[in-house]
Design an enzyme around this catalytic site. Structure first.
Site, PDB file in Angstrom:
ATOM      1  N   GLU A   1      10.457   8.631  49.069  1.00 31.96           N
ATOM      2  CA  GLU A   1       9.494   7.523  48.939  1.00 31.96           C
ATOM      3  C   GLU A   1       8.268   7.746  49.662  1.00 31.96           C
ATOM      4  O   GLU A   1       8.790   7.588  50.965  1.00 31.96           O
ATOM      5  CB  GLU A   1      10.050   6.157  48.619  1.00 31.96           C
TER       6      GLU A   1
ATOM      7  N   ASP B   1       6.337   3.649  43.966  1.00 35.94           N
ATOM      8  CA  ASP B   1       6.447   2.368  44.372  1.00 35.94           C
ATOM      9  C   ASP B   1       4.987   1.925  43.968  1.00 35.94           C
ATOM     10  O   ASP B   1       3.892   2.433  44.484  1.00 35.94           O
ATOM     11  CB  ASP B   1       6.733   1.943  45.755  1.00 35.94           C
TER      12      ASP B   1
ATOM     13  N   TRP C   1      13.154   6.212  52.749  1.00 38.30           N
ATOM     14  CA  TRP C   1      11.838   5.908  53.244  1.00 38.30           C
ATOM     15  C   TRP C   1      11.670   5.958  54.579  1.00 38.30           C
ATOM     16  O   TRP C   1      12.484   5.384  55.174  1.00 38.30           O
ATOM     17  CB  TRP C   1      11.452   4.751  52.630  1.00 38.30           C
TER      18      TRP C   1
ATOM     19  N   HIS D   1       2.265   0.916  46.800  1.00 40.14           N
ATOM     20  CA  HIS D   1       2.296   1.585  47.868  1.00 40.14           C
ATOM     21  C   HIS D   1       1.014   2.872  47.617  1.00 40.14           C
ATOM     22  O   HIS D   1       1.097   3.839  48.382  1.00 40.14           O
ATOM     23  CB  HIS D   1       3.382   2.523  48.176  1.00 40.14           C
TER      24      HIS D   1
ATOM     25  N   LYS E   1       4.692   5.982  51.534  1.00 45.96           N
ATOM     26  CA  LYS E   1       4.136   4.783  51.460  1.00 45.96           C
ATOM     27  C   LYS E   1       3.111   4.855  52.480  1.00 45.96           C
ATOM     28  O   LYS E   1       2.778   5.429  53.276  1.00 45.96           O
ATOM     29  CB  LYS E   1       5.299   4.067  52.232  1.00 45.96           C
TER      30      LYS E   1
ATOM     31  N   ASP F   1      -0.637  -2.981  50.340  1.00 45.68           N
ATOM     32  CA  ASP F   1       0.777  -2.835  50.195  1.00 45.68           C
ATOM     33  C   ASP F   1       1.251  -4.337  50.514  1.00 45.68           C
ATOM     34  O   ASP F   1       2.022  -4.203  51.429  1.00 45.68           O
ATOM     35  CB  ASP F   1       1.397  -1.763  50.787  1.00 45.68           C
TER      36      ASP F   1
ATOM     37  N   ASP G   1       3.250  -6.219  48.593  1.00 45.71           N
ATOM     38  CA  ASP G   1       4.680  -6.547  47.949  1.00 45.71           C
ATOM     39  C   ASP G   1       4.764  -7.876  47.524  1.00 45.71           C
ATOM     40  O   ASP G   1       5.750  -8.912  47.639  1.00 45.71           O
ATOM     41  CB  ASP G   1       5.762  -6.300  48.850  1.00 45.71           C
TER      42      ASP G   1
ATOM     43  N   HIS H   1       9.835   1.560  42.224  1.00 45.99           N
ATOM     44  CA  HIS H   1       9.832   0.374  42.568  1.00 45.99           C
ATOM     45  C   HIS H   1       8.723  -0.375  42.158  1.00 45.99           C
ATOM     46  O   HIS H   1       7.540  -0.157  42.607  1.00 45.99           O
ATOM     47  CB  HIS H   1       9.742   0.684  44.099  1.00 45.99           C
TER      48      HIS H   1
ATOM     49  N   ASP I   1      10.861  -3.929  44.541  1.00 50.73           N
ATOM     50  CA  ASP I   1      10.554  -3.962  45.848  1.00 50.73           C
ATOM     51  C   ASP I   1       9.659  -4.884  46.086  1.00 50.73           C
ATOM     52  O   ASP I   1       8.283  -4.620  46.050  1.00 50.73           O
ATOM     53  CB  ASP I   1      10.364  -2.656  46.274  1.00 50.73           C
TER      54      ASP I   1
END
Length: 412
Positions: free
Chosen positions: A221, A254, A182, A257, A223, A289, A291, A281, A321
């Site tokens: 990945e 993810d 990433w 993302h 993002k 985003d 997380d 993820h 993640d």
């Protein structure tokens, strides 16, 4: 045991074997991200976080040494059932006497020997990630797509070294290691040229992945929403989906993302038809985003359903993640791992054959009714039994609180 027998009989009446589900779940290895424990600081520099990443909160007891981080991980993993994997970023290298001599483009397997020994001692697999952020050569917002050839070559070399480290892990542990790429590259405001950075990224990726290495798989990945790259992401979902399909790599999805209205669960079956494998993820976005710690949401459940119903577990690597420094970091790991496993177990306890038959016959009434009825089936009893047979204490939170008092509170 009596309560489990009740649940066992209840599920058996709808054609579901709880024992078979638990046997299948026992084989799942979640890749646990090390960076939850130290707020993505790593151990090779004092560089502040860059690349669109921020960690909020200052809960006491953060790990500041490799030894502390490994101890915290060991504690967290003792509170979740099953055997899993550990996911490392390159910044978690232990350089010792090399600290003044090498940069990330010169990392070698020997700089992760303590992590490898930790994995062997605890029956863990290892995954890896090159670190394309929190570095002076990433401060302008561009790494593999940088217009400066010297900077781009520096990051290409880092990518090559990372793949060799992952291959070493896979060979030593007898478990395929995933090496996930990433990059934070992008513009905060509207660019004039969207194509040239992507051309440079394509060339850089091709160079990094040119060598065929054993016992590892590459993943790419995308993002969105990185701070400072709001208007343009070089490695977009479209770019990496096409790249993975064409170049036979894994595609990382993810769940934090994407745009708030997008669901990763809906993407899984689509990309599975075209890519070698999927790296998940698992995260929890709130507005963007952010997380957050994974909990048992509808979307996490739908992701698990997709993997189980469509028999995609064999071609999917599941990792976590998220990073939250506003709560006890060990509890964050435990909550997230357990929530992911719970979603997979619930999916395995669904009467899939009956639901599929209803859908095939156009009986959508039965399909919806059964899906709704399953929400109150005694899944929790099966989960508790699974924890019991894995030797997991019922009062795991009490264990975390005691560890906080005896260990975390004594850290500076």
């Amino acid at each position: 045991m009596e309560t489990y027998k009740f649940a066992q009989e209840t599920y058996n009446k709808i054609g579901v074997s709880t024992d078979a589900a638990l046997e299948k779940l026992q084989k799942i290895r979640i890749s646990v991200h090390c960076w939850q424990g130290d707020d993505i600081a790593g151990f090779i520099s004092n560089q502040q976080l860059t690349g669109g990443i921020q960690v909020t909160g200052d809960y006491p007891g953060v790990a500041t040494t490799p030894q502390e981080l490994r101890a915290d991980l060991k504690k967290a993993l003792s509170l979740v059932p099953g055997k899993h994997k550990l996911n490392l970023h390159a910044i978690y290298a232990e350089l010792d006497g090399d600290s003044q001599k090498i940069d990330v483009d010169q990392l070698e397997p020997k700089h992760f020997e303590n992590w490898l020994n930790f994995a062997k001692e605890n029956d863990l697999g290892l995954d890896f990630n090159p670190t394309f952020f929190s570095h002076p050569k990433a401060d302008d917002g561009f790494t593999l797509s940088n217009a400066d050839k010297n900077i781009r070559n520096f990051w290409i070399e880092h990518g090559k070294k990372s793949r060799k480290i992952a291959s070493y892990f896979g060979t030593e542990l007898g478990q395929t290691a995933i090496n996930n790429i990433w990059i934070p590259d992008g513009f905060k405001d509207l660019p004039i040229d969207r194509l040239a950075p992507r051309e440079r990224l394509l060339q850089a990726l091709n160079e990094i992945l040119a060598e065929n290495l054993p016992n590892m798989e590459d993943a790419v990945e995308s993002k969105l929403f990185g701070i400072g790259q709001e208007s343009y992401t070089v490695g977009s979902n479209e770019f990496y989906t096409a790249y993975a399909a064409k170049n036979n790599t894994y595609l990382c999805l993810d769940s934090g993302h994407f745009h708030p209205t997008e669901m990763v669960s809906d993407k899984i079956s689509a990309v599975s038809l075209f890519v070698k494998g999927i790296l998940l993820h698992v995260s929890r976005p709130v507005r963007w985003d952010s997380d957050h710690v994974v909990i048992l949401t509808d979307e996490i459940q739908e992701i698990a359903n997709e993997l189980v119903f469509n028999q995609l577990l064999a071609k999917t690597a599941i990792g976590l993640d998220f990073f939250d420094a506003s709560i006890n970091r060990i509890a964050a790991w435990v909550i997230g791992i357990r929530a992911t496993l719970k979603a997979l177990l619930r999916a395995m306890l669904m009467p899939h054959a009956t639901l599929q038959k209803a859908e095939t016959e156009g009986d959508y009434t039965t399909r919806l009714a059964l899906l709704e009825e399953m929400k109150t089936y005694p899944f929790g009893i099966v989960w508790d039994y699974y924890c019991d047979i894995n030797g997991i204490p019922k009062d795991w939170l009490g264990e975390v609180k005691l560890y906080e008092k005896e260990v975390l509170a004594k850290r500076g």
